[in-house]
Design a protein around this motif. Structure first.
Motif, PDB file in Angstrom:
ATOM      1  N   UNK A  69       0.834  -1.204   0.000  1.00  0.00           N
ATOM      2  CA  UNK A  69       0.000   0.000   0.000  1.00  0.00           C
ATOM      3  C   UNK A  69       0.867   1.252   0.000  1.00  0.00           C
ATOM      4  N   UNK A  70       1.895   1.234   0.839  1.00  0.00           N
ATOM      5  CA  UNK A  70       2.726   2.431   1.014  1.00  0.00           C
ATOM      6  C   UNK A  70       3.555   2.761  -0.223  1.00  0.00           C
ATOM      7  N   UNK A  71       4.076   1.723  -0.892  1.00  0.00           N
ATOM      8  CA  UNK A  71       4.974   1.998  -2.027  1.00  0.00           C
ATOM      9  C   UNK A  71       4.240   2.056  -3.373  1.00  0.00           C
ATOM     10  N   UNK A  72       2.900   1.865  -3.342  1.00  0.00           N
ATOM     11  CA  UNK A  72       2.111   1.999  -4.562  1.00  0.00           C
ATOM     12  C   UNK A  72       1.972   0.732  -5.384  1.00  0.00           C
ATOM     13  N   UNK A  73       2.642  -0.346  -4.993  1.00  0.00           N
ATOM     14  CA  UNK A  73       2.599  -1.558  -5.814  1.00  0.00           C
ATOM     15  C   UNK A  73       1.252  -2.278  -5.712  1.00  0.00           C
TER      16      UNK A  73
END
Length: 288
Positions: A238-242
């Motif tokens: 979630x945090x890194x956009x993946x």
């Protein structure tokens, strides 16, 4: 000489650790499709691979393996609970399931599964054209799989349900007019229509049934380490956009546009666990 020995010893130790890690990846066994035309698992397997890879450097390698048996939801959950050939299942949540198993409470489809389009026979489009309310819809019968959580939700909203024994058989039951419509998650229905072209089914064009229906990864209560690893990987993704990148790769984010012009029939879901994430959470898509 002593320095050389330490260098050699350290190098050999690191090599041993590396080799051991390569030889003994964590085995994670998951459910198999329920039929040759069942494509519903692809996203969840890709997502599971993604989130486990996020912790690979910290927690070591892993290997995903599909259980070979085709089984119902109830059987797969029982085997998961008993640590019998399955380590993780993705399924719609209920309070009962969350008491029996260990949920990772991150909705994998951001609420899409609860946005249900109606798969119907093409010749029945006219019958559904006059449906504008829950009361209107209650005159029609829905088809569902045996043991699916949706059955209780539909019945709690006074919608008649005809249950089939297995997923693939439900399409034949719809064709044989055993029920009027097959409610499908908006993320499911278009692939299913493609897989069942010869039956002349269509997505009813103006309605959507809407209720809260989070789908989570579940593991056995005895497998807390795997639960922690999956949850950690999900938050990293979630945090890194993946996570969103994979969601978009499956074009799930575009499906929200399909809902905007439809008449929404809201259902109450009284079977959610008290710890279900709020709809105000960024983990959910906004549908209205």
């Amino acid at each position: 000489m002593k320095h050389l020995f330490l260098v050699v010893f350290t190098s050999l130790s690191l090599c041993s650790i590396s080799i051991a890690a390569e030889l003994s990846p964590q085995l994670v066994r998951h459910i198999a499709p329920q039929g040759e035309k069942d494509l519903r698992n692809r996203y969840f397997i890709d997502l599971l691979d993604l989130v486990l890879s996020k912790t690979e450097q910290e927690l070591g390698p892993f290997r995903l393996e599909s259980n070979k048996a085709k089984m119902s939801q109830n059987r797969s959950l029982l085997q998961l609970q008993n640590n019998d050939g399955i380590d993780v299942v993705w399924t719609m949540s209920t309070a009962e399931r969350e008491e029996a198993l260990l949920p990772i409470r991150i909705p994998l489809l951001k609420g899409l599964l609860g946005q249900r389009l109606l798969m119907i026979r093409q010749q029945d489009i006219g019958r559904f054209a006059k449906v504008e309310s829950l009361q209107d819809l209650q005159a029609f019968s829905a088809g569902q799989g045996s043991g699916w959580p949706d059955n209780k939700i539909l019945r709690a909203n006074n919608i008649g349900v005809i249950e089939g024994m297995n997923y693939e058989g439900l399409f034949g039951m719809l064709q044989r007019q055993r029920f009027d419509y097959f409610p499908r998650g908006i993320n499911e229905i278009f692939d299913e229509l493609e897989q069942h072209k010869s039956e002349n089914f269509v997505a009813e064009p103006h309605l959507v049934i809407s209720y809260r229906a989070p789908i989570y990864y579940f593991v056995s209560k005895q497998n807390r380490e795997l639960a922690a690893r999956i949850e950690q990987g999900l938050w990293i993704a979630f945090s890194d956009g993946s996570f969103d990148a994979l969601f978009s790769r499956y074009q799930y984010d575009n499906l929200v546009n399909e809902l905007r012009s439809r008449t929404v029939i809201k259902l109450n879901n009284p079977y959610l666990h008290a710890s279900t994430p709020s709809e105000q959470s960024p983990l959910w898509l906004k549908f209205n």
